[in-house]
Scaffold this motif. Structure first.
Motif, PDB file in Angstrom:
ATOM      1  N   ARG A   1       0.830  -1.206   0.000  1.00 22.34           N
ATOM      2  CA  ARG A   1       0.000   0.000   0.000  1.00 22.34           C
ATOM      3  C   ARG A   1       0.865   1.256   0.000  1.00 22.34           C
ATOM      4  N   LEU A   2       1.880   1.289   0.847  1.00 23.30           N
ATOM      5  CA  LEU A   2       2.751   2.459   0.949  1.00 23.30           C
ATOM      6  C   LEU A   2       3.597   2.643  -0.306  1.00 23.30           C
ATOM      7  N   ILE A   3       4.149   1.548  -0.801  1.00 24.24           N
ATOM      8  CA  ILE A   3       5.005   1.637  -1.987  1.00 24.24           C
ATOM      9  C   ILE A   3       4.197   2.062  -3.207  1.00 24.24           C
ATOM     10  N   ARG A   4       2.989   1.554  -3.331  1.00 22.95           N
ATOM     11  CA  ARG A   4       2.136   1.963  -4.459  1.00 22.95           C
ATOM     12  C   ARG A   4       1.838   3.451  -4.403  1.00 22.95           C
ATOM     13  N   TRP A   5       1.604   3.968  -3.194  1.00 20.45           N
ATOM     14  CA  TRP A   5       1.342   5.406  -3.086  1.00 20.45           C
ATOM     15  C   TRP A   5       2.563   6.197  -3.526  1.00 20.45           C
ATOM     16  N   MET A   6       3.738   5.787  -3.101  1.00 22.00           N
ATOM     17  CA  MET A   6       4.960   6.492  -3.472  1.00 22.00           C
ATOM     18  C   MET A   6       5.180   6.441  -4.981  1.00 22.00           C
TER      19      MET A   6
ATOM     20  N   LYS B   1      14.401  -2.813  -3.146  1.00 21.09           N
ATOM     21  CA  LYS B   1      14.137  -3.664  -4.306  1.00 21.09           C
ATOM     22  C   LYS B   1      13.317  -2.929  -5.371  1.00 21.09           C
ATOM     23  N   CYS B   2      12.554  -1.910  -4.932  1.00 18.87           N
ATOM     24  CA  CYS B   2      11.770  -1.105  -5.871  1.00 18.87           C
ATOM     25  C   CYS B   2      12.585   0.041  -6.463  1.00 18.87           C
ATOM     26  N   GLY B   3      13.846   0.149  -6.047  1.00 14.81           N
ATOM     27  CA  GLY B   3      14.729   1.131  -6.657  1.00 14.81           C
ATOM     28  C   GLY B   3      15.064   2.338  -5.818  1.00 14.81           C
ATOM     29  N   TYR B   4      14.494   2.450  -4.614  1.00 15.67           N
ATOM     30  CA  TYR B   4      14.797   3.598  -3.756  1.00 15.67           C
ATOM     31  C   TYR B   4      16.202   3.444  -3.174  1.00 15.67           C
ATOM     32  N   THR B   5      16.938   4.537  -3.178  1.00 17.13           N
ATOM     33  CA  THR B   5      18.378   4.449  -2.912  1.00 17.13           C
ATOM     34  C   THR B   5      18.858   5.213  -1.681  1.00 17.13           C
ATOM     35  N   ASN B   6      17.986   5.997  -1.052  1.00 13.48           N
ATOM     36  CA  ASN B   6      18.415   6.829   0.079  1.00 13.48           C
ATOM     37  C   ASN B   6      17.554   6.493   1.297  1.00 13.48           C
ATOM     38  N   LEU B   7      17.828   5.341   1.884  1.00  8.45           N
ATOM     39  CA  LEU B   7      16.960   4.769   2.903  1.00  8.45           C
ATOM     40  C   LEU B   7      17.654   4.701   4.252  1.00  8.45           C
ATOM     41  N   THR B   8      16.918   5.103   5.295  1.00 13.97           N
ATOM     42  CA  THR B   8      17.431   5.043   6.665  1.00 13.97           C
ATOM     43  C   THR B   8      16.385   4.407   7.567  1.00 13.97           C
ATOM     44  N   GLY B   9      16.830   3.513   8.448  1.00 13.78           N
ATOM     45  CA  GLY B   9      15.939   2.924   9.430  1.00 13.78           C
ATOM     46  C   GLY B   9      16.482   3.133  10.829  1.00 13.78           C
TER      47      GLY B   9
ATOM     48  N   ILE C   1      19.335  -9.224   7.920  1.00 10.68           N
ATOM     49  CA  ILE C   1      18.411  -9.456   6.808  1.00 10.68           C
ATOM     50  C   ILE C   1      18.867  -8.703   5.563  1.00 10.68           C
ATOM     51  N   ILE C   2      19.305  -7.470   5.747  1.00 11.20           N
ATOM     52  CA  ILE C   2      19.775  -6.654   4.628  1.00 11.20           C
ATOM     53  C   ILE C   2      21.019  -7.267   3.991  1.00 11.20           C
ATOM     54  N   GLU C   3      21.923  -7.768   4.815  1.00 10.58           N
ATOM     55  CA  GLU C   3      23.121  -8.418   4.290  1.00 10.58           C
ATOM     56  C   GLU C   3      22.762  -9.691   3.532  1.00 10.58           C
ATOM     57  N   LYS C   4      21.801 -10.436   4.041  1.00 11.08           N
ATOM     58  CA  LYS C   4      21.356 -11.655   3.361  1.00 11.08           C
ATOM     59  C   LYS C   4      20.785 -11.325   1.984  1.00 11.08           C
ATOM     60  N   GLU C   5      20.102 -10.177   1.888  1.00 11.10           N
ATOM     61  CA  GLU C   5      19.506  -9.762   0.613  1.00 11.10           C
ATOM     62  C   GLU C   5      20.534  -9.138  -0.330  1.00 11.10           C
ATOM     63  N   GLY C   6      21.746  -8.931   0.162  1.00 13.45           N
ATOM     64  CA  GLY C   6      22.797  -8.365  -0.683  1.00 13.45           C
ATOM     65  C   GLY C   6      22.610  -6.890  -0.988  1.00 13.45           C
ATOM     66  N   LEU C   7      21.996  -6.162  -0.062  1.00 17.05           N
ATOM     67  CA  LEU C   7      21.728  -4.732  -0.267  1.00 17.05           C
ATOM     68  C   LEU C   7      22.747  -3.896   0.505  1.00 17.05           C
ATOM     69  N   SER C   8      23.114  -2.759  -0.090  1.00 22.00           N
ATOM     70  CA  SER C   8      24.141  -1.924   0.541  1.00 22.00           C
ATOM     71  C   SER C   8      23.738  -0.458   0.665  1.00 22.00           C
ATOM     72  N   ASN C   9      22.526  -0.109   0.217  1.00 25.02           N
ATOM     73  CA  ASN C   9      22.128   1.300   0.201  1.00 25.02           C
ATOM     74  C   ASN C   9      21.142   1.636   1.312  1.00 25.02           C
TER      75      ASN C   9
ATOM     76  N   VAL D   1      12.238  -5.027   7.035  1.00 23.15           N
ATOM     77  CA  VAL D   1      11.712  -5.628   5.810  1.00 23.15           C
ATOM     78  C   VAL D   1      11.113  -4.573   4.878  1.00 23.15           C
ATOM     79  N   LEU D   2      10.495  -3.520   5.431  1.00 23.89           N
ATOM     80  CA  LEU D   2       9.970  -2.451   4.577  1.00 23.89           C
ATOM     81  C   LEU D   2      11.095  -1.783   3.798  1.00 23.89           C
ATOM     82  N   LEU D   3      12.215  -1.531   4.445  1.00 24.34           N
ATOM     83  CA  LEU D   3      13.353  -0.914   3.766  1.00 24.34           C
ATOM     84  C   LEU D   3      13.886  -1.830   2.666  1.00 24.34           C
ATOM     85  N   VAL D   4      13.898  -3.132   2.925  1.00 23.69           N
ATOM     86  CA  VAL D   4      14.334  -4.092   1.905  1.00 23.69           C
ATOM     87  C   VAL D   4      13.437  -3.997   0.675  1.00 23.69           C
ATOM     88  N   GLU D   5      12.121  -3.938   0.888  1.00 23.80           N
ATOM     89  CA  GLU D   5      11.193  -3.859  -0.239  1.00 23.80           C
ATOM     90  C   GLU D   5      11.342  -2.539  -0.993  1.00 23.80           C
ATOM     91  N   LEU D   6      11.560  -1.447  -0.262  1.00 17.44           N
ATOM     92  CA  LEU D   6      11.777  -0.154  -0.916  1.00 17.44           C
ATOM     93  C   LEU D   6      13.048  -0.186  -1.765  1.00 17.44           C
TER      94      LEU D   6
END
Length: 228
Positions: free
Chosen positions: A58-63, A90-98, A112-120, A83-88
């Motif tokens: 719902r949130l990602i669709r609004w964005m 994966k949708c291409g958002y690059t400036n994420l803070t939790g 979890i982020i390391e398991k997904e191979g994400l660095s941003n 997990v929300l940051l992981v999904e964001l």
């Protein structure tokens, strides 16, 4: 389960129809995320998605509908397992803070982020009610249940809610967007809580249910914009 928008009130602005709970304490969430961290280390199970997967969609669709630029600064308040940051991401958002006040939650998110191979994605152990100076200038702030938890704190929840609004005014830049999902607060109550410094933009559709002949929502999802 209360019916969003339908719960009877004695008078407007008197606060929520629920009392203090262990769910509002740091001790509860420290213990919960210590357990989830151990489970992830043993089975790589990321744990519960707060309000379900549809809440993230719902949130990602609004964005996406609003064409929020992919490099917009996004803060996930009380990120939990991240997990929300992981999904964001994966949708291409690059400036994420939790942020989260539980070190175990941040460690779980990091794993979890390391398991997904994400660095941003940036993660910080921080209490949102006492934000540091560098936590500012965000274009998007997202809350899925953190304001709910603060509202349940046995130690002066009303003052903590006021401090939450002050913190939000500090970290969210003018004209920025605040997306909140709540299972404890109705639309009208949230409008009252965030009446100073914010304007309602939109109520996002959430699942409906019928109880006692009355139709309502089990979850409220609103989009506010930061204003003077």
């Amino acid at each position: 389960m209360s019916v969003a928008g339908e719960r009877p009130r004695d008078a407007p602005g008197l606060g929520p129809a629920f009392g203090p709970s262990a769910l509002g304490t740091k001790e509860h969430w420290d213990a919960a995320y210590e357990s989830e961290l151990q489970i992830f280390q043993e089975s790589e199970d990321a744990g519960e998605i707060w309000f379900g997967e549809e809440s993230m969609i719902r949130l990602i669709r609004w964005m996406e509908k609003q064409k929020i630029p992919l490099d917009s600064s996004v803060l996930d308040i009380g990120t939990g397992n991240g997990v929300l940051l992981v999904e964001l991401a994966k949708c291409g958002y690059t400036n994420l803070t939790g942020i989260d006040y539980s070190p175990s939650a941040i460690q779980l998110s990091q794993n979890i982020i390391e398991k997904e191979g994400l660095s941003n994605i940036k993660l910080q152990v921080k209490d949102f009610l006492t934000p540091s100076a560098e936590l500012s200038g965000f274009q998007i702030c997202i809350d899925k249940g953190t304001f709910d938890a603060i509202s349940l704190n046995p130690d002066n929840a009303a003052e903590r809610r006021k401090q939450y609004v002050k913190s939000l005014c500090t970290v969210l830049k003018m004209e920025g967007f605040f997306l909140i999902t709540s299972c404890n607060w109705t639309k009208e109550e949230l409008l009252n809580e965030f009446r100073e410094g914010f304007e309602i933009l939109e109520e996002l559709p959430t699942p409906k249910f019928c109880f006692g002949g009355r139709i309502g929502n089990s979850v409220t999802a609103l989009v506010f914009q930061r204003k003077n």
